[in-house]
Design an enzyme around this catalytic site. Structure first.
Site, PDB file in Angstrom:
ATOM      1  N   HIS A   1      -7.307  -8.373  -2.881  1.00 56.76           N
ATOM      2  CA  HIS A   1      -8.598  -7.714  -2.629  1.00 56.76           C
ATOM      3  C   HIS A   1      -8.521  -6.223  -2.898  1.00 56.76           C
ATOM      4  CE1 HIS A   1      -6.371  -7.220   1.167  1.00 56.76           C
ATOM      5  NE2 HIS A   1      -7.050  -6.108   1.310  1.00 56.76           N
TER       6      HIS A   1
ATOM      7  N   HIS B   1     -10.542  -2.672  -1.488  1.00 56.14           N
ATOM      8  CA  HIS B   1     -11.474  -2.137  -0.489  1.00 56.14           C
ATOM      9  C   HIS B   1     -12.476  -1.192  -1.153  1.00 56.14           C
ATOM     10  CE1 HIS B   1      -9.105  -3.406   3.097  1.00 56.14           C
ATOM     11  NE2 HIS B   1      -8.069  -3.257   2.287  1.00 56.14           N
TER      12      HIS B   1
ATOM     13  N   ARG C   1      -3.040 -12.191   3.007  1.00 56.62           N
ATOM     14  CA  ARG C   1      -4.376 -11.777   2.591  1.00 56.62           C
ATOM     15  C   ARG C   1      -4.580 -12.132   1.120  1.00 56.62           C
ATOM     16  NH1 ARG C   1      -7.959  -8.399   4.134  1.00 56.62           N
ATOM     17  NH2 ARG C   1      -9.231 -10.166   3.500  1.00 56.62           N
TER      18      ARG C   1
ATOM     19  N   TYR D   1       0.831  -1.201   0.000  1.00 54.83           N
ATOM     20  CA  TYR D   1       0.000   0.000   0.000  1.00 54.83           C
ATOM     21  C   TYR D   1       0.862   1.246   0.000  1.00 54.83           C
ATOM     22  CZ  TYR D   1      -4.175  -2.699   1.234  1.00 54.83           C
ATOM     23  OH  TYR D   1      -5.222  -3.566   1.228  1.00 54.83           O
TER      24      TYR D   1
ATOM     25  N   TYR E   1      -0.504  -9.956   0.017  1.00 48.62           N
ATOM     26  CA  TYR E   1       0.540  -9.513   0.939  1.00 48.62           C
ATOM     27  C   TYR E   1       0.426 -10.244   2.270  1.00 48.62           C
ATOM     28  CZ  TYR E   1      -3.195  -6.375   2.621  1.00 48.62           C
ATOM     29  OH  TYR E   1      -4.370  -5.863   3.086  1.00 48.62           O
TER      30      TYR E   1
END
Lengths: 234, 180
Positions: A156, A158, A153, A104, A143
């Protein structure tokens, strides 16, 4: 004045519980008291008004200043309806995600994977009169996280939705079809109902796919519907 | 056929990518609220977990009526604030007016609060009322809260329009969260 029509209660089987032991961060953060059910008032049935003039649209995450981000370009689109299938127009949709390497653009993300100067990873769009939205992005990477040994995870994106009622406010995650990490993910699996979980998984969509340019993934979302049962006033 | 609402999923630790710090000031230039008359206030609080540790990665949103008690009037009552390293949030706004309730009820002035965070599968919702407000005694929502816990919904004044309401997600003094 007439009372606002309340939103139907959420179906517990189709929602994750606040206390989800397999997701470690819930342990000290979930309320122990049951939530207090209140009759919905204007506070819950009204919602902030957002428009493109005050909240500018950013529908292309695949580049910054004309410089292309690294990774596989994708188109994500779908339709937002309420539980009765009615299209939800003018919904402000906020989107954020990791880059193709699974990192991120965020100071707290210290995953040892490269940042991409051409990928900021956030978008904002509004649904049209038919409840449709779409944006361009880069397929995010998986990640690691520290929930349990060797935890990763699933890939995905959000989503945050602002509907016509404060009671409809929702943040969720879209997953990708065929991801082997889904079977191992305690966040995904916290929702008891299998069909409800599967609705969080987008579908590859050839109609959304743009020839010679990008694959398309369809992700429809459903906001709470209004309760048809008339409310008895005291 | 009815399709149930999409499952909520946690906002996670990296939601700040949709943080716009100026949104915590509902009176900022360009908000459209600059010209609205009313009593300027701040609403500040600290969010803690079951160990009393600060929630440093929380997303707090508020939704409130304007000083005229309307949600669809001139005042746009939405704000968003990230919690800081001590778990604190701070909004600058105007004090809301009393709002119509169900039937002929009147709701005391209040601010709806939603908290999102890592470890919250779904956001939790509560309300900030204003301690000392006469209408609190007859507010239909406050009236549903057991007396011993009612204080968790009452912001306290510290002068100069500053109001404080701490939010405890779990444990001693746990905030009353609402199923709306």
């Amino acid at each position: 004045m007439s009372d606002a029509i309340p939103y139907r209660a959420l179906d517990a089987a189709t929602q994750p519980p606040l206390d989800a032991p397999a997701y470690g961060s819930t342990r000290k953060r979930h309320p122990k008291h049951p939530l207090l059910r209140i009759p919905q008032t204007l506070t819950e049935t009204s919602a902030p008004r957002f428009d493109e003039a005050g909240y500018p649209v950013q529908a292309d995450m695949s580049q910054v200043g004309g410089k292309a981000a690294l990774g596989e370009r994708i188109i994500v689109g779908g339709r937002i309806t309420d539980e009765d299938g009615r299209p939800q127009a003018g919904v402000m949709v906020e989107v954020w995600q990791a880059n193709a390497s699974g990192r991120y653009h965020h100071p707290r993300d210290q995953h040892d994977a490269p940042l991409d100067p051409n990928f900021e990873g956030r978008a904002r769009i509004f649904t049209d009169a038919d409840g449709r939205y779409s944006f361009v992005s880069i397929r995010p990477g998986a990640y690691p996280w520290r929930n349990h040994h060797n935890a990763w995870r699933p890939v995905h994106i959000h989503f945050g939705l602002h509907g016509a009622g404060f009671a409809q406010r929702m943040i969720t995650q879209m997953y990708f079809p065929g991801d082997p990490l889904l079977d191992l993910d305690p966040i995904f699996h916290a929702t008891p109902d299998k069909a409800a979980r599967e609705r969080l998984v987008s579908k590859f969509d050839l109609d959304l796919t743009k020839p010679e340019w990008a694959l398309g993934y369809r992700f429809d979302m459903v906001l709470r519907g209004r309760d048809a049962t008339p409310f008895e006033t005291q | 056929m009815l399709t149930p609402a999409t499952a909520h999923q946690t906002a996670g630790p990296y939601w700040h990518m949709i943080d716009f710090p100026e949104w915590a000031d509902l009176l900022r230039a360009g908000s459209g609220n600059e010209g609205v008359e009313g009593e300027r206030i701040t609403l500040t609080g600290r969010i803690t977990d079951g160990d009393g540790a600060p929630v440093v990665d929380g997303l707090v949103e508020i939704w409130q009526a304007g000083p005229d008690g309307r949600y669809d009037g001139a005042f746009h009552g939405f704000g968003r604030c990230a919690t800081d390293a001590e778990g604190r949030f701070r909004f600058a706004t105007l004090k809301p007016g009393a709002v119509p309730g169900r039937g002929n009820a009147i709701q005391a002035p209040h601010i709806a609060i939603a908290v999102f965070a890592r470890g919250l599968m779904r956001h939790v919702v509560t309300r900030a009322y204003f301690a000392g407000e006469a209408l609190n005694a007859t507010d239909p929502v406050l009236g549903l809260v057991e007396e011993a816990r009612r204080g968790t919904l009452l912001a306290q004044p510290s002068g100069g329009g500053a109001w404080t309401l701490d939010i405890r997600l779990q444990g001693d003094g746990e905030t009353v969260f609402l199923d709306v």
